[in-house]
Design an enzyme around this catalytic site. Structure first.
Site, PDB file in Angstrom:
ATOM      1  N   CYS A 184      -2.926   6.237  -0.464  1.00 36.95           N
ATOM      2  CA  CYS A 184      -3.980   5.594  -0.580  1.00 36.95           C
ATOM      3  C   CYS A 184      -5.069   5.938   0.738  1.00 36.95           C
ATOM      4  O   CYS A 184      -5.696   6.805   0.549  1.00 36.95           O
ATOM      5  CB  CYS A 184      -3.680   4.105  -0.722  1.00 36.95           C
ATOM      6  SG  CYS A 184      -4.881   3.127  -1.131  1.00 36.95           S
TER       7      CYS A 184
ATOM      8  N   HIS B  77       0.439   3.406  -4.447  1.00 36.48           N
ATOM      9  CA  HIS B  77       1.256   3.218  -3.470  1.00 36.48           C
ATOM     10  C   HIS B  77       2.748   3.560  -3.635  1.00 36.48           C
ATOM     11  O   HIS B  77       3.390   2.707  -4.308  1.00 36.48           O
ATOM     12  CB  HIS B  77       1.135   1.632  -3.020  1.00 36.48           C
ATOM     13  CG  HIS B  77      -0.195   1.367  -2.171  1.00 36.48           C
ATOM     14  ND1 HIS B  77       0.027   1.308  -0.971  1.00 36.48           N
ATOM     15  CD2 HIS B  77      -1.436   1.003  -2.641  1.00 36.48           C
ATOM     16  CE1 HIS B  77      -1.130   1.190  -0.479  1.00 36.48           C
ATOM     17  NE2 HIS B  77      -2.118   0.981  -1.321  1.00 36.48           N
TER      18      HIS B  77
ATOM     19  N   GLU C 157       5.416   3.626  -2.272  1.00 30.01           N
ATOM     20  CA  GLU C 157       6.338   2.823  -1.442  1.00 30.01           C
ATOM     21  C   GLU C 157       6.617   1.494  -2.095  1.00 30.01           C
ATOM     22  O   GLU C 157       7.685   0.676  -1.792  1.00 30.01           O
ATOM     23  CB  GLU C 157       5.973   2.602  -0.129  1.00 30.01           C
ATOM     24  CG  GLU C 157       4.710   1.552   0.193  1.00 30.01           C
ATOM     25  CD  GLU C 157       3.376   2.205  -0.106  1.00 30.01           C
ATOM     26  OE1 GLU C 157       2.597   1.704   0.283  1.00 30.01           O
ATOM     27  OE2 GLU C 157       3.220   3.293  -0.682  1.00 30.01           O
TER      28      GLU C 157
END
Length: 200
Positions: free
Chosen positions: A84, A181, A183
Protein backbone atom coordinates in the site's frame (compact mmCIF):
# COMPACT_ATOMS: atom_id res chain seq x y z
CA UNK A 1 17.50 -14.98 7.84
CA UNK A 2 16.79 -11.54 9.27
CA UNK A 3 13.88 -9.43 7.99
CA UNK A 4 13.42 -5.78 8.96
CA UNK A 5 10.05 -4.03 9.05
CA UNK A 6 9.93 -0.21 8.80
CA UNK A 7 8.19 0.67 12.05
CA UNK A 8 7.04 4.32 11.98
CA UNK A 9 3.36 3.51 11.49
CA UNK A 10 1.34 0.87 9.70
CA UNK A 11 0.74 -2.78 10.48
CA UNK A 12 4.06 -3.80 12.08
CA UNK A 13 2.44 -6.44 14.34
CA UNK A 14 0.37 -7.94 11.51
CA UNK A 15 3.40 -8.22 9.18
CA UNK A 16 5.37 -9.72 12.07
CA UNK A 17 2.72 -12.42 12.60
CA UNK A 18 2.41 -13.25 8.89
CA UNK A 19 6.20 -13.52 8.58
CA UNK A 20 6.31 -15.81 11.64
CA UNK A 21 3.66 -18.03 10.01
CA UNK A 22 5.61 -18.08 6.73
CA UNK A 23 8.87 -18.89 8.60
CA UNK A 24 7.13 -21.78 10.39
CA UNK A 25 5.61 -23.08 7.15
CA UNK A 26 9.04 -23.20 5.51
CA UNK A 27 10.86 -24.29 8.71
CA UNK A 28 13.06 -21.18 8.53
CA UNK A 29 14.82 -20.08 11.68
CA UNK A 30 14.20 -16.39 11.02
CA UNK A 31 14.51 -13.18 12.97
CA UNK A 32 12.21 -10.15 12.56
CA UNK A 33 13.37 -6.71 13.66
CA UNK A 34 11.84 -3.20 13.65
CA UNK A 35 13.67 -0.65 11.48
CA UNK A 36 13.60 3.05 12.41
CA UNK A 37 17.13 4.44 12.00
CA UNK A 38 20.02 3.72 9.57
CA UNK A 39 21.87 1.31 11.89
CA UNK A 40 18.75 -0.92 12.00
CA UNK A 41 19.39 -1.72 8.31
CA UNK A 42 22.70 -3.40 9.17
CA UNK A 43 22.78 -7.16 8.58
CA UNK A 44 19.18 -7.52 7.37
CA UNK A 45 18.45 -9.85 4.44
CA UNK A 46 15.19 -8.19 3.41
CA UNK A 47 12.93 -5.31 4.41
CA UNK A 48 9.18 -4.67 4.45
CA UNK A 49 7.72 -1.16 4.09
CA UNK A 50 4.15 -1.42 5.46
CA UNK A 51 1.06 0.65 4.80
CA UNK A 52 0.19 3.88 6.58
CA UNK A 53 0.39 7.37 5.13
CA UNK A 54 3.08 7.45 2.45
CA UNK A 55 3.92 11.17 2.78
CA UNK A 56 4.37 10.79 6.56
CA UNK A 57 6.52 7.66 6.19
CA UNK A 58 8.69 9.44 3.60
CA UNK A 59 9.13 12.59 5.68
CA UNK A 60 9.98 10.67 8.88
CA UNK A 61 12.39 8.37 7.00
CA UNK A 62 14.07 11.42 5.46
CA UNK A 63 14.32 13.24 8.79
CA UNK A 64 15.84 10.21 10.54
CA UNK A 65 18.35 9.78 7.72
CA UNK A 66 17.16 6.37 6.59
CA UNK A 67 15.55 7.24 3.22
CA UNK A 68 18.76 7.60 1.18
CA UNK A 69 20.38 4.55 2.77
CA UNK A 70 17.27 2.47 2.13
CA UNK A 71 17.24 3.60 -1.51
CA UNK A 72 20.94 2.75 -1.88
CA UNK A 73 20.50 -0.72 -0.36
CA UNK A 74 17.41 -1.51 -2.46
CA UNK A 75 19.13 -0.28 -5.63
CA UNK A 76 22.08 -2.54 -4.72
CA UNK A 77 19.77 -5.57 -4.50
CA UNK A 78 18.31 -5.73 -0.96
CA UNK A 79 14.97 -7.57 -1.29
CA UNK A 80 12.05 -5.29 -0.35
CA UNK A 81 8.29 -5.63 -0.15
CA UNK A 82 6.20 -2.46 -0.08
CA UNK A 83 2.51 -2.78 0.79
CA UNK A 84 0.00 0.00 0.00
CA UNK A 85 1.85 3.16 1.17
CA UNK A 86 5.06 1.12 0.96
CA UNK A 87 4.36 0.44 -2.73
CA UNK A 88 3.88 4.19 -3.27
CA UNK A 89 7.29 4.80 -1.64
CA UNK A 90 8.93 2.37 -4.08
CA UNK A 91 7.37 3.82 -7.26
CA UNK A 92 9.26 6.09 -9.67
CA UNK A 93 6.09 8.01 -10.56
CA UNK A 94 3.32 8.95 -8.11
CA UNK A 95 0.21 11.04 -8.59
CA UNK A 96 -2.97 11.47 -6.56
CA UNK A 97 -6.44 10.67 -7.91
CA UNK A 98 -7.62 14.15 -6.82
CA UNK A 99 -4.63 16.51 -6.79
CA UNK A 100 -2.46 15.06 -9.56
CA UNK A 101 1.36 14.90 -9.31
CA UNK A 102 2.80 14.80 -5.79
CA UNK A 103 6.19 15.92 -4.49
CA UNK A 104 6.51 13.58 -1.50
CA UNK A 105 9.86 11.98 -0.53
CA UNK A 106 10.15 8.62 -2.32
CA UNK A 107 12.60 5.74 -2.64
CA UNK A 108 11.67 5.66 -6.33
CA UNK A 109 13.48 2.40 -7.19
CA UNK A 110 10.75 0.60 -9.15
CA UNK A 111 9.67 1.21 -12.74
CA UNK A 112 5.99 1.68 -11.94
CA UNK A 113 3.52 4.54 -11.94
CA UNK A 114 1.06 4.68 -9.03
CA UNK A 115 -2.10 6.69 -8.44
CA UNK A 116 -2.85 7.25 -4.75
CA UNK A 117 -6.45 6.88 -3.46
CA UNK A 118 -7.33 5.28 -6.80
CA UNK A 119 -10.66 3.78 -5.71
CA UNK A 120 -11.92 7.02 -4.16
CA UNK A 121 -13.53 7.79 -0.82
CA UNK A 122 -16.62 5.65 -1.49
CA UNK A 123 -14.48 2.55 -1.38
CA UNK A 124 -12.21 3.43 1.54
CA UNK A 125 -11.84 -0.26 2.28
CA UNK A 126 -13.06 -3.41 0.59
CA UNK A 127 -12.14 -7.04 0.09
CA UNK A 128 -11.63 -8.79 -3.22
CA UNK A 129 -10.51 -12.16 -4.55
CA UNK A 130 -7.39 -12.08 -6.70
CA UNK A 131 -5.64 -14.80 -8.69
CA UNK A 132 -2.09 -15.54 -7.46
CA UNK A 133 -1.30 -18.25 -10.03
CA UNK A 134 1.66 -16.21 -11.37
CA UNK A 135 3.41 -16.75 -8.02
CA UNK A 136 2.42 -20.41 -7.84
CA UNK A 137 -0.56 -19.93 -5.51
CA UNK A 138 -4.33 -20.11 -5.93
CA UNK A 139 -6.98 -17.47 -5.43
CA UNK A 140 -6.81 -15.30 -2.29
CA UNK A 141 -9.17 -12.94 -0.52
CA UNK A 142 -7.26 -9.70 0.13
CA UNK A 143 -7.99 -6.38 1.84
CA UNK A 144 -7.73 -2.93 0.22
CA UNK A 145 -7.71 0.17 2.47
CA UNK A 146 -7.67 3.59 0.72
CA UNK A 147 -5.70 1.70 -1.87
CA UNK A 148 -3.52 3.05 -4.66
CA UNK A 149 -3.31 1.42 -8.10
CA UNK A 150 -0.33 0.53 -10.26
CA UNK A 151 -1.33 2.05 -13.60
CA UNK A 152 1.87 1.67 -15.63
CA UNK A 153 4.86 -0.68 -15.59
CA UNK A 154 8.00 -0.48 -17.71
CA UNK A 155 11.53 -1.86 -17.91
CA UNK A 156 11.76 -5.14 -16.00
CA UNK A 157 8.71 -4.47 -13.80
CA UNK A 158 5.96 -7.03 -14.32
CA UNK A 159 2.41 -7.50 -13.12
CA UNK A 160 1.80 -10.60 -10.98
CA UNK A 161 -1.90 -10.05 -10.15
CA UNK A 162 -4.72 -7.78 -11.29
CA UNK A 163 -8.13 -6.69 -10.09
CA UNK A 164 -10.51 -5.68 -12.90
CA UNK A 165 -7.55 -5.24 -15.23
CA UNK A 166 -5.58 -3.01 -12.83
CA UNK A 167 -2.27 -4.27 -11.38
CA UNK A 168 -2.36 -4.90 -7.61
CA UNK A 169 0.85 -6.94 -7.26
CA UNK A 170 4.06 -6.24 -9.17
CA UNK A 171 7.68 -7.37 -9.12
CA UNK A 172 10.94 -6.02 -10.49
CA UNK A 173 14.10 -7.98 -9.66
CA UNK A 174 14.43 -7.69 -5.84
CA UNK A 175 11.34 -5.48 -5.41
CA UNK A 176 7.78 -6.59 -4.65
CA UNK A 177 4.90 -4.08 -4.46
CA UNK A 178 1.30 -4.72 -3.39
CA UNK A 179 -1.53 -2.17 -3.38
CA UNK A 180 -3.50 -4.34 -0.94
CA UNK A 181 -2.64 -5.37 2.64
CA UNK A 182 -1.29 -8.96 2.59
CA UNK A 183 -0.70 -8.77 6.35
CA UNK A 184 -4.50 -8.58 6.86
CA UNK A 185 -5.20 -11.54 4.57
CA UNK A 186 -6.03 -15.13 5.62
CA UNK A 187 -3.13 -16.42 3.55
CA UNK A 188 0.65 -16.15 3.98
CA UNK A 189 1.15 -16.53 0.19
CA UNK A 190 2.57 -13.03 -0.39
CA UNK A 191 4.94 -13.20 2.60
CA UNK A 192 6.06 -16.66 1.46
CA UNK A 193 6.77 -15.31 -2.02
CA UNK A 194 8.76 -12.45 -0.47
CA UNK A 195 10.84 -14.98 1.53
CA UNK A 196 11.44 -16.84 -1.75
CA UNK A 197 12.87 -13.54 -3.15
CA UNK A 198 15.04 -13.11 -0.05
CA UNK A 199 16.38 -16.66 -0.30
CA UNK A 200 17.21 -15.98 -3.94
Amino acid sequence: MKIGIIAYQGSFEEHYLQLKRAFDKWSINGEITPVKIPKDLKDIDGVIIPGGESTTIGLVAKRLGILDELKEKITSGLPVMGTCAGAIMLAKEVSDAKVGKTSQPLIGAMNISIIRNYYGRQRESFEAIIDLSKIGKGKANVVFIRAPAITKLWGKAQSLAELNGVTVLAEENNILATTFHPELSDTTSIHEYFLHLVKG
